[in-house]
Design a protein around this motif. Sequence first.
Motif, short mmCIF file in Angstrom:
data_model
loop_
_atom_site.label_atom_id
_atom_site.label_comp_id
_atom_site.label_asym_id
_atom_site.label_seq_id
_atom_site.Cartn_x
_atom_site.Cartn_y
_atom_site.Cartn_z
N PRO A 134 -2.29 -23.93 -24.30
CA PRO A 134 -3.26 -24.87 -23.74
C PRO A 134 -4.24 -24.17 -22.81
O PRO A 134 -3.88 -23.22 -22.12
CB PRO A 134 -2.40 -25.88 -22.99
CG PRO A 134 -1.07 -25.82 -23.67
CD PRO A 134 -0.90 -24.38 -24.08
N HIS A 135 -5.47 -24.65 -22.78
CA HIS A 135 -6.52 -24.00 -21.99
C HIS A 135 -6.16 -23.92 -20.52
O HIS A 135 -6.42 -22.90 -19.87
CB HIS A 135 -7.85 -24.76 -22.17
CG HIS A 135 -8.42 -24.65 -23.54
ND1 HIS A 135 -8.59 -23.46 -24.20
CD2 HIS A 135 -8.86 -25.62 -24.40
CE1 HIS A 135 -9.12 -23.67 -25.39
NE2 HIS A 135 -9.28 -24.99 -25.55
N TYR A 136 -5.55 -24.97 -19.96
CA TYR A 136 -5.28 -24.96 -18.53
C TYR A 136 -4.23 -23.90 -18.19
O TYR A 136 -4.25 -23.31 -17.10
CB TYR A 136 -4.86 -26.35 -18.03
CG TYR A 136 -3.41 -26.70 -18.21
CD1 TYR A 136 -2.47 -26.46 -17.19
CD2 TYR A 136 -2.95 -27.26 -19.39
CE1 TYR A 136 -1.15 -26.78 -17.35
CE2 TYR A 136 -1.62 -27.58 -19.56
CZ TYR A 136 -0.72 -27.34 -18.54
OH TYR A 136 0.60 -27.65 -18.70
N LEU A 137 -3.30 -23.62 -19.15
CA LEU A 137 -2.31 -22.58 -18.92
C LEU A 137 -2.95 -21.19 -18.98
O LEU A 137 -2.54 -20.27 -18.25
CB LEU A 137 -1.18 -22.68 -19.94
CG LEU A 137 -0.24 -23.88 -19.79
CD1 LEU A 137 0.84 -23.86 -20.87
CD2 LEU A 137 0.40 -23.89 -18.40
N ILE A 158 -10.93 -17.74 -4.77
CA ILE A 158 -11.00 -17.57 -6.22
C ILE A 158 -12.35 -18.11 -6.72
O ILE A 158 -13.04 -18.85 -5.99
CB ILE A 158 -9.82 -18.26 -6.93
CG1 ILE A 158 -9.94 -19.79 -6.82
CG2 ILE A 158 -8.49 -17.76 -6.38
CD1 ILE A 158 -8.99 -20.53 -7.75
N PRO A 159 -12.75 -17.78 -7.94
CA PRO A 159 -14.03 -18.28 -8.45
C PRO A 159 -14.10 -19.80 -8.46
O PRO A 159 -13.08 -20.48 -8.66
CB PRO A 159 -14.08 -17.72 -9.87
CG PRO A 159 -13.20 -16.51 -9.85
CD PRO A 159 -12.11 -16.85 -8.88
N PRO A 160 -15.28 -20.37 -8.25
CA PRO A 160 -15.42 -21.84 -8.25
C PRO A 160 -15.04 -22.43 -9.62
O PRO A 160 -15.08 -21.75 -10.65
CB PRO A 160 -16.92 -22.04 -7.96
CG PRO A 160 -17.38 -20.77 -7.34
CD PRO A 160 -16.54 -19.69 -7.93
N GLU A 161 -14.69 -23.70 -9.60
CA GLU A 161 -14.28 -24.37 -10.83
C GLU A 161 -15.36 -24.31 -11.89
O GLU A 161 -15.07 -24.09 -13.08
CB GLU A 161 -13.91 -25.83 -10.53
CG GLU A 161 -12.62 -25.99 -9.75
CD GLU A 161 -12.24 -27.45 -9.57
OE1 GLU A 161 -12.87 -28.32 -10.23
OE2 GLU A 161 -11.31 -27.74 -8.79
N VAL A 162 -16.62 -24.49 -11.51
CA VAL A 162 -17.70 -24.49 -12.50
C VAL A 162 -17.83 -23.13 -13.16
O VAL A 162 -18.12 -23.02 -14.36
CB VAL A 162 -19.04 -24.93 -11.84
CG1 VAL A 162 -19.48 -23.92 -10.77
CG2 VAL A 162 -20.12 -25.11 -12.90
N GLU A 163 -17.59 -22.07 -12.40
CA GLU A 163 -17.66 -20.72 -12.96
C GLU A 163 -16.51 -20.47 -13.92
O GLU A 163 -16.69 -19.89 -15.01
CB GLU A 163 -17.64 -19.70 -11.83
CG GLU A 163 -17.77 -18.25 -12.30
CD GLU A 163 -17.80 -17.27 -11.15
OE1 GLU A 163 -17.27 -16.15 -11.30
OE2 GLU A 163 -18.35 -17.64 -10.08
N LEU A 164 -15.29 -20.91 -13.54
CA LEU A 164 -14.14 -20.74 -14.44
C LEU A 164 -14.31 -21.58 -15.71
O LEU A 164 -13.93 -21.15 -16.80
CB LEU A 164 -12.85 -21.13 -13.71
CG LEU A 164 -12.39 -20.17 -12.62
CD1 LEU A 164 -11.23 -20.78 -11.83
CD2 LEU A 164 -11.96 -18.84 -13.22
N ALA A 165 -14.88 -22.78 -15.58
CA ALA A 165 -15.11 -23.63 -16.74
C ALA A 165 -16.07 -22.94 -17.71
O ALA A 165 -15.86 -22.96 -18.93
CB ALA A 165 -15.67 -24.98 -16.30
N LYS A 219 -7.02 -29.04 -13.39
CA LYS A 219 -5.57 -29.20 -13.61
C LYS A 219 -4.84 -27.90 -13.32
O LYS A 219 -3.78 -27.89 -12.66
CB LYS A 219 -5.29 -29.66 -15.04
CG LYS A 219 -3.78 -29.71 -15.34
CD LYS A 219 -3.49 -30.37 -16.66
CE LYS A 219 -2.00 -30.26 -17.01
NZ LYS A 219 -1.10 -30.72 -15.91
N ALA A 220 -5.39 -26.78 -13.79
CA ALA A 220 -4.75 -25.48 -13.54
C ALA A 220 -4.68 -25.18 -12.06
O ALA A 220 -3.64 -24.75 -11.53
CB ALA A 220 -5.51 -24.38 -14.27
N ILE A 221 -5.78 -25.42 -11.35
CA ILE A 221 -5.82 -25.14 -9.92
C ILE A 221 -4.93 -26.11 -9.15
O ILE A 221 -4.24 -25.72 -8.20
CB ILE A 221 -7.28 -25.20 -9.43
CG1 ILE A 221 -8.06 -24.02 -10.01
CG2 ILE A 221 -7.35 -25.21 -7.90
CD1 ILE A 221 -9.54 -24.02 -9.67
N ARG A 222 -4.91 -27.37 -9.57
CA ARG A 222 -4.07 -28.35 -8.90
C ARG A 222 -2.59 -27.98 -9.02
O ARG A 222 -1.84 -28.08 -8.05
CB ARG A 222 -4.32 -29.74 -9.49
CG ARG A 222 -3.58 -30.86 -8.75
CD ARG A 222 -3.97 -32.23 -9.27
NE ARG A 222 -3.53 -32.45 -10.64
CZ ARG A 222 -4.33 -32.54 -11.68
NH1 ARG A 222 -5.65 -32.41 -11.52
NH2 ARG A 222 -3.85 -32.75 -12.89
#
Length: 242
Positions: A10-13, A34-41, A53-56
């Motif tokens: 899964p992508h979040y993993l 860590i990199p911002p969520e928008v950058e990781l997305a 979800k991954a960060i949470r």
Amino acid sequence: MSTPKTPAKPHYLRIRDFILDGIRNRTFAPGARIPPEVELARQFGVSRMTVNKAIRDLAEAGVLLRFAGDGTYVAERKAESPLLDVNNIAEEIASRGHAYHAEVHFVQQEAASEEVALRLGLPVAAPVFHSLIVHFEDDTPIQLEDRYLNPQWAPDYLAQNFSRETPNAYLMRTCPLSDVEHTVEAVLPDSSEQQLLRLAAAEPCLRVLRRTWSGKHLVSFARLLHPGSQYKLRSQTRVRKT
């Protein structure tokens, strides 16, 4: 017959593992953002909800710290030792994936003070072996070991190279542990202890007073001082149902 395909992770993993790998190899050091969520997305080609979800999950596990309006940071993780066991600190540090080394300040024979004589069951001024060693995790002092021994049970102690082998490892090899007594307290270190552990004046420490026996012989008394901001002791007890 065709070989079954392994289900895609899964992508979040994938994102979670990317962050964990970055922490292990120090790309993301403790305290680093860590990199911002928008950058990781964008990097993984997924939605921000998937990244969130991954960060949470990692935040709930205590690996990351999230601050609204600021970002997400790698948590400063305290080193941890079992309270009721007597482990080799070099092995503990290696098990966490970090580098161990020791600074040996002295290993010598001296006359037992009143306190040391009482702790070791010896007459005051009896000869004892005394070592003072600082143990490091990477480049951080993690434990000050101030140890006294009855020379009768470890006669070759002064000849050991404790920058290569810890006193714990040597004693477990030469006079195996059979019993242990622990006392734990919070203390403010004195000026010399602050200097050895590179602490600020007001930083508290955890001090473990430990006596160890091999068979019927009381072998060792040690004061183990740990920086309170970087160390914790853990105990787990199984309760038997009646």
